[in-house]
Design an enzyme around this catalytic site. Structure first.
Site, PDB file in Angstrom:
ATOM      1  N   LYS A  23       0.989  -1.318   0.166  1.00  0.00           N
ATOM      2  CA  LYS A  23      -0.065  -0.232  -0.016  1.00  0.00           C
ATOM      3  C   LYS A  23       0.848   1.141   0.211  1.00  0.00           C
ATOM      4  O   LYS A  23       0.263   1.960  -0.928  1.00  0.00           O
ATOM      5  CB  LYS A  23      -0.928   0.093   1.176  1.00  0.00           C
ATOM      6  CG  LYS A  23      -1.665   1.189   1.303  1.00  0.00           C
ATOM      7  CD  LYS A  23      -2.789   1.043   2.270  1.00  0.00           C
ATOM      8  CE  LYS A  23      -2.939   1.282   3.931  1.00  0.00           C
ATOM      9  NZ  LYS A  23      -2.656   2.390   4.270  1.00  0.00           N
ATOM     10  N   SER A  24       1.824   1.273   0.796  1.00  0.00           N
ATOM     11  CA  SER A  24       3.028   2.877   1.357  1.00  0.00           C
ATOM     12  C   SER A  24       3.486   2.362  -0.342  1.00  0.00           C
ATOM     13  O   SER A  24       3.978   4.359  -1.225  1.00  0.00           O
ATOM     14  CB  SER A  24       3.812   2.193   2.071  1.00  0.00           C
ATOM     15  OG  SER A  24       2.953   2.203   3.416  1.00  0.00           O
ATOM     16  N   ARG A 123      -8.142  12.486  12.328  1.00  0.00           N
ATOM     17  CA  ARG A 123      -6.814  11.790  12.905  1.00  0.00           C
ATOM     18  C   ARG A 123      -6.221  12.752  12.447  1.00  0.00           C
ATOM     19  O   ARG A 123      -6.631  14.473  11.672  1.00  0.00           O
ATOM     20  CB  ARG A 123      -6.128  11.042  11.651  1.00  0.00           C
ATOM     21  CG  ARG A 123      -6.951   9.556  12.233  1.00  0.00           C
ATOM     22  CD  ARG A 123      -6.831   8.657  10.707  1.00  0.00           C
ATOM     23  NE  ARG A 123      -5.387   8.466  10.504  1.00  0.00           N
ATOM     24  CZ  ARG A 123      -4.362   7.037  10.072  1.00  0.00           C
ATOM     25  NH1 ARG A 123      -5.371   6.745   9.160  1.00  0.00           N
ATOM     26  NH2 ARG A 123      -3.584   6.723  10.110  1.00  0.00           N
ATOM     27  N   SER A 168       7.148   8.908  12.203  1.00  0.00           N
ATOM     28  CA  SER A 168       5.869   8.881  11.515  1.00  0.00           C
ATOM     29  C   SER A 168       6.694   8.831  10.081  1.00  0.00           C
ATOM     30  O   SER A 168       7.252  10.510   9.883  1.00  0.00           O
ATOM     31  CB  SER A 168       5.104  10.262  11.243  1.00  0.00           C
ATOM     32  OG  SER A 168       3.975  10.104   9.708  1.00  0.00           O
ATOM     33  N   GLN A 170       4.732   9.373   7.277  1.00  0.00           N
ATOM     34  CA  GLN A 170       3.833  10.495   6.194  1.00  0.00           C
ATOM     35  C   GLN A 170       4.803  11.449   6.315  1.00  0.00           C
ATOM     36  O   GLN A 170       4.404  12.352   5.431  1.00  0.00           O
ATOM     37  CB  GLN A 170       2.599   9.658   7.298  1.00  0.00           C
ATOM     38  CG  GLN A 170       2.018   8.478   6.142  1.00  0.00           C
ATOM     39  CD  GLN A 170       0.863   8.387   7.364  1.00  0.00           C
ATOM     40  OE1 GLN A 170       0.353   8.865   7.946  1.00  0.00           O
ATOM     41  NE2 GLN A 170       0.196   7.261   7.141  1.00  0.00           N
ATOM     42  N   ASP A 316       2.203  -0.872  12.034  1.00  0.00           N
ATOM     43  CA  ASP A 316       0.829  -1.724  11.118  1.00  0.00           C
ATOM     44  C   ASP A 316       0.442  -2.825  12.291  1.00  0.00           C
ATOM     45  O   ASP A 316      -0.522  -3.385  11.853  1.00  0.00           O
ATOM     46  CB  ASP A 316      -0.109  -1.568   9.999  1.00  0.00           C
ATOM     47  CG  ASP A 316       0.748  -0.019   9.368  1.00  0.00           C
ATOM     48  OD1 ASP A 316       0.647   0.885  10.474  1.00  0.00           O
ATOM     49  OD2 ASP A 316       1.446   0.304   8.732  1.00  0.00           O
ATOM     50  N   LYS A 343      -4.336   6.135  15.042  1.00  0.00           N
ATOM     51  CA  LYS A 343      -3.982   5.620  13.594  1.00  0.00           C
ATOM     52  C   LYS A 343      -5.709   5.740  12.766  1.00  0.00           C
ATOM     53  O   LYS A 343      -6.554   6.056  13.876  1.00  0.00           O
ATOM     54  CB  LYS A 343      -3.994   3.598  13.729  1.00  0.00           C
ATOM     55  CG  LYS A 343      -2.580   3.816  14.036  1.00  0.00           C
ATOM     56  CD  LYS A 343      -1.977   4.821  12.933  1.00  0.00           C
ATOM     57  CE  LYS A 343       0.397   4.055  13.287  1.00  0.00           C
ATOM     58  NZ  LYS A 343       0.959   5.053  11.889  1.00  0.00           N
ATOM     59  N   ARG A 347      -5.705   1.806  18.044  1.00  0.00           N
ATOM     60  CA  ARG A 347      -5.991   0.450  17.789  1.00  0.00           C
ATOM     61  C   ARG A 347      -5.363  -0.068  19.176  1.00  0.00           C
ATOM     62  O   ARG A 347      -5.339  -1.310  19.187  1.00  0.00           O
ATOM     63  CB  ARG A 347      -4.706   0.450  16.328  1.00  0.00           C
ATOM     64  CG  ARG A 347      -5.313   0.387  15.581  1.00  0.00           C
ATOM     65  CD  ARG A 347      -4.199  -0.228  14.643  1.00  0.00           C
ATOM     66  NE  ARG A 347      -4.981   0.010  13.382  1.00  0.00           N
ATOM     67  CZ  ARG A 347      -4.209   0.952  11.912  1.00  0.00           C
ATOM     68  NH1 ARG A 347      -2.575   1.017  11.951  1.00  0.00           N
ATOM     69  NH2 ARG A 347      -5.136   0.885  10.810  1.00  0.00           N
ATOM     70  N   ARG A 389      -7.025  -2.887   9.327  1.00  0.00           N
ATOM     71  CA  ARG A 389      -6.434  -3.787  10.825  1.00  0.00           C
ATOM     72  C   ARG A 389      -7.547  -4.722  11.811  1.00  0.00           C
ATOM     73  O   ARG A 389      -6.863  -5.652  11.586  1.00  0.00           O
ATOM     74  CB  ARG A 389      -5.247  -3.702  10.992  1.00  0.00           C
ATOM     75  CG  ARG A 389      -4.828  -3.196   9.965  1.00  0.00           C
ATOM     76  CD  ARG A 389      -3.081  -2.957   9.292  1.00  0.00           C
ATOM     77  NE  ARG A 389      -2.706  -1.358   8.340  1.00  0.00           N
ATOM     78  CZ  ARG A 389      -1.947  -2.056   6.989  1.00  0.00           C
ATOM     79  NH1 ARG A 389      -2.029  -3.786   6.556  1.00  0.00           N
ATOM     80  NH2 ARG A 389      -1.989  -1.395   6.573  1.00  0.00           N
TER      81      ARG A 389
HETATM   82  O1  SPQ Z   1      -3.005   5.440   5.079  1.00  0.00           O
HETATM   83  P1  SPQ Z   1      -2.971   4.953   6.920  1.00  0.00           P
HETATM   84  O2  SPQ Z   1      -4.051   5.467   6.903  1.00  0.00           O
HETATM   85  O3  SPQ Z   1      -2.313   6.016   7.612  1.00  0.00           O
HETATM   86  O4  SPQ Z   1      -2.298   3.512   6.306  1.00  0.00           O
HETATM   87  C1  SPQ Z   1      -1.845   2.857   7.721  1.00  0.00           C
HETATM   88  C2  SPQ Z   1      -1.867   1.465   7.688  1.00  0.00           C
HETATM   89  O5  SPQ Z   1      -2.340   0.130   8.640  1.00  0.00           O
HETATM   90  O6  SPQ Z   1      -2.237   0.871   6.904  1.00  0.00           O
HETATM   91  C3  SPQ Z   1      -1.724   3.615   9.557  1.00  0.00           C
HETATM   92  F1  SPQ Z   1      -2.668   4.033   9.914  1.00  0.00           F
HETATM   93  O7  SPQ Z   1      -0.376   2.990   7.597  1.00  0.00           O
HETATM   94  C4  SPQ Z   1       0.376   3.677   7.500  1.00  0.00           C
HETATM   95  C5  SPQ Z   1       1.275   3.206   8.619  1.00  0.00           C
HETATM   96  O8  SPQ Z   1       1.079   3.293  10.229  1.00  0.00           O
HETATM   97  C6  SPQ Z   1       0.987   4.078   6.396  1.00  0.00           C
HETATM   98  C7  SPQ Z   1       2.336   4.749   6.099  1.00  0.00           C
HETATM   99  C8  SPQ Z   1       2.809   5.077   4.692  1.00  0.00           C
HETATM  100  O9  SPQ Z   1       2.075   4.674   4.038  1.00  0.00           O
HETATM  101  O10 SPQ Z   1       3.912   5.940   5.162  1.00  0.00           O
HETATM  102  C9  SPQ Z   1       3.260   5.077   7.510  1.00  0.00           C
HETATM  103  C10 SPQ Z   1       2.468   4.768   8.735  1.00  0.00           C
HETATM  104  O11 SPQ Z   1       2.316   5.474   9.861  1.00  0.00           O
HETATM  105  P2  SPQ Z   1       3.111   7.081  10.323  1.00  0.00           P
HETATM  106  O12 SPQ Z   1       2.129   7.935  10.502  1.00  0.00           O
HETATM  107  O13 SPQ Z   1       3.736   5.951  11.296  1.00  0.00           O
HETATM  108  O14 SPQ Z   1       4.053   7.876   9.202  1.00  0.00           O
END
Ligand code: SPQ
Length: 429
Positions: A23-24, A123, A168, A170, A316, A343, A347, A389
């Site tokens: 997904k990422s 969020r 993070s 993200q 995750d 999340k 969770r 999840r």
């Molecule tokens: O996209 P989303 O909803 O944040 O997805 C999740 C998941 O479980 O699929 C978290 F809820 O994954 C994130 C992950 O926890 C995906 C991600 C990324 O693609 O960069 C990074 C992680 O989040 P973060 O907040 O740690 O950067």
């Protein structure tokens, strides 16, 4: 509501499956392909709801993106070709779309409004809005710009040196993507390594990016060049089958072409630490990402402690790791996982509620979970918290439950793993 009744499964799991694309990485391939000059093919793209939100966002900015089975064809014409969207952009449930797109939209020369579903609306977005504002971004919205809906007036940005206050990927990615358009140098430093797919993908698309340990610098505004991408299988999706094979007696399941990027493989380390039998074969590397086949064979498990730097490498997977721990002898302690509270749902609370209702013995702490194993899971009616999840973890829990498990709604699974039940069926012979 899509209620599901799951009967106990008294047999072993076996066979071979190929889980969907990561997904990422799928999100990032769409973003880079849309920003690049030239045509990008993304094969083994994850056709889940979240990644399609990112696709839709770029379509609404005038990018042509076609889907042929599991391949995406993106007609990138460079950032200059992106158009102001006529409607607000809907990010659905997708935190990754929201955070990464905020980074990009901040530097684009037009106005956008963005919103999400009720879960995304809870969020925190200030974690990206704050550093983006330091770069000069003009963003406003609910809670003084802390939550969607948000409005972004794209403007000229200045590079910054930003040290992540939260673990993070993200946030790191949002700042790096804004850095693509910023004047001067943009540098992001982190104390704990988080997933590095944005960095890998920027490199693959020929961005001028330098990685020096925990510091990443992006220094130019040169256009990205289109590159074909193969997306490895998502280890976060594979995790449900790794755990299923580890807890259902006499099982052995092989998962093909799973992404094995070191920033994501914490679950393999945990399985090994708990005594699981796990084999890795056919390791390779494509588009800057490693992958291989994983085989897990059932054996007795024992508890472990999961804390510190490993947490972002399995964040995750913690819901399904908690299930794994209910079937291991002794105590498993999970710490430093406070990010789980923000999340799709909280969770920590959701996992403890669902598994305790099914008969597990565990308690929530502020930043983790303590699981006392081994406990028989009895069954019962539980909520999946509209979180993919949590829903998939509960389905796997039903395999070892003594009685029926009823889940209130499993539609959230389409966010990351639309073919989950088909793959599960393939292991139930
Ligand atoms: O996209 P989303 O909803 O944040 O997805 C999740 C998941 O479980 O699929 C978290 F809820 O994954 C994130 C992950 O926890 C995906 C991600 C990324 O693609 O960069 C990074 C992680 O989040 P973060 O907040 O740690 O950067």
């Amino acid at each position: 509501m899509n209620e599901l009744k799951l009967q106990p499964y008294p047999k072993a799991l076996s066979g071979e499956i190929e889980v969907p694309g990561d997904k990422s990485i799928s999100h990032r391939a769409v973003i880079m392909g849309a920003l690049a000059n030239g045509k990008t093919h993304v094969s083994h793209f994850l056709d889940g709801e979240d990644c399609m939100r990112t696709v839709q966002a770029f379509r609404s900015m005038g990018v042509t993106i076609e889907k042929q089975e599991s391949t995406l064809i993106i007609e990138g014409r460079g950032i200059g070709a992106l158009e102001e969207p006529k409607e607000p952009i809907y990010f659905g449930n997708s935190g990754t779309t929201a955070r990464l797109m905020l980074g990009l939209l901040s530097g684009l020369p037009f106005f956008t409004t963005v919103y999400g579903d009720p879960y995304l609306s809870n969020r925190p977005m200030d974690r990206v809005v704050n550093p983006l504002k330091q770069m000069g971004a003009v963003i406003d919205g609910r809670g003084d710009g802390s939550y969607v809906p948000l409005a972004i007036r794209g403007t000229k940005l200045e590079g910054i040196h930003y040290t992540l206050p939260v673990k993070s990927a993200q946030v790191k990615s949002a700042v790096l993507l804004a850095g693509l358009y910023a004047e001067g140098e943009t540098k992001v430093s982190e104390h704990t390594a988080t997933r590095n797919h944005t960095e890998n993908m920027l490199k693959a698309f020929h961005a001028n990016i330098t990685i020096d340990g925990m510091h990443t610098t992006i220094t130019d505004k040169e256009p990205l060049r289109a590159t074909d991408v193969y997306v490895p299988g998502d280890i976060s999706s594979a995790a449900f089958f790794l755990v299923a094979a580890a807890i259902v007696p006499d099982s052995s399941v092989r998962l093909k072409n799973v992404g094995l990027n070191q920033t994501r493989t914490g679950i393999i380390d945990v399985l090994k630490a708990m005594g699981a039998m796990i084999e890795i074969n056919n390791q390779d590397s494509i588009s800057g990402e490693s992958l291989g086949d994983l085989t897990v064979t059932y054996t007795a498990l024992h508890g472990t402690t999961i804390e510190g730097d490993i947490i972002p490498r399995l964040i995750d997977e913690i819901p399904v790791i908690a299930l794994l721990a209910t079937q291991a002898d002794g105590t498993t302690i999970i710490r430093n996982a406070e990010e789980l509270r923000v999340k799709e749902t909280d969770r920590i609370a959701a996992v403890v509620d669902v598994l305790s209702s099914l008969g597990a013995n565990m308690e929530a702490t502020e930043d983790g979970i303590i699981i006392y194993g081994k406990t028989a899971l009895k069954g019962g009616k539980v909520s999946a918290y509209n979180d993919h999840r949590i829903a998939m973890m509960a389905v796997i829990a039903s395999l070892v439950a003594q009685k029926e498990v009823i889940l209130d709604d499993v539609s959230s699974i389409a966010v990351s793993y639309p073919e989950f039940f088909k793959d599960l069926q393939n292991t139930m012979n």
